[in-house]
Design a protein around this motif. Sequence first.
Motif: not given
Length: 128
Positions: A30-32, A65-71, A7-16, A1-5
Motif C-alpha cells: 500500500g505505498i500510496d 509511506i504516502k503522499h500528503k500535502m504535496g510531499i 512489487r519490486t520494492l517489496l521484493s528488494k526490501f522484504p524486511e523493511i 504507485m503502480n503495482e509493478k514498482l
Amino acid sequence: MNEKLERTLLSKFPEIFNIKESDPDDYLWGIDCGDGWAPLIAAMCRQLQFRVDATARPQIVATEIKHKMGILRCTFSGADDYCNGVIDTAVAMSYVTCELCGNKGVMARGPKGWVRVLCDQCRLDNPG
C-alpha cells in the motif's frame, strides 16, 4: 504507485516492509504515492536496511509511506537518529522531485487546489 514498482520494492526490501512467507504472491503493501518517487523510496530503504545489517540493530519496519500535502510522508518503527536523517533526506528530496516521472519538479497548487510536485511536462499533461 503502480503495482509493478511496488512489487519490486517489496521484493528488494522484504524486511523493511515486514513481508512474510505466508503473505500471498499478489500481496501489495500500500505505498500510496506517484511512481516518480520510487527511486527515492528505494534509496531510503537501501540505506535503512544497510544500517540494520551493519549494526545488528533491531529491524526497522515501514508503517506508512504516502503522499500528503504535496510531499512524501514516511513513518517507520525502530528508527534511530541516523535512520531519521535518512528518512528526512528522502522526504526533502520529494520537495524537488516530480512525483509522476522522477525528474526535477516544483511544488505548486493546481487549479483544483491539490498541492503537487511536478515537472513542467507532467504539469502540462496533468493539469488537475
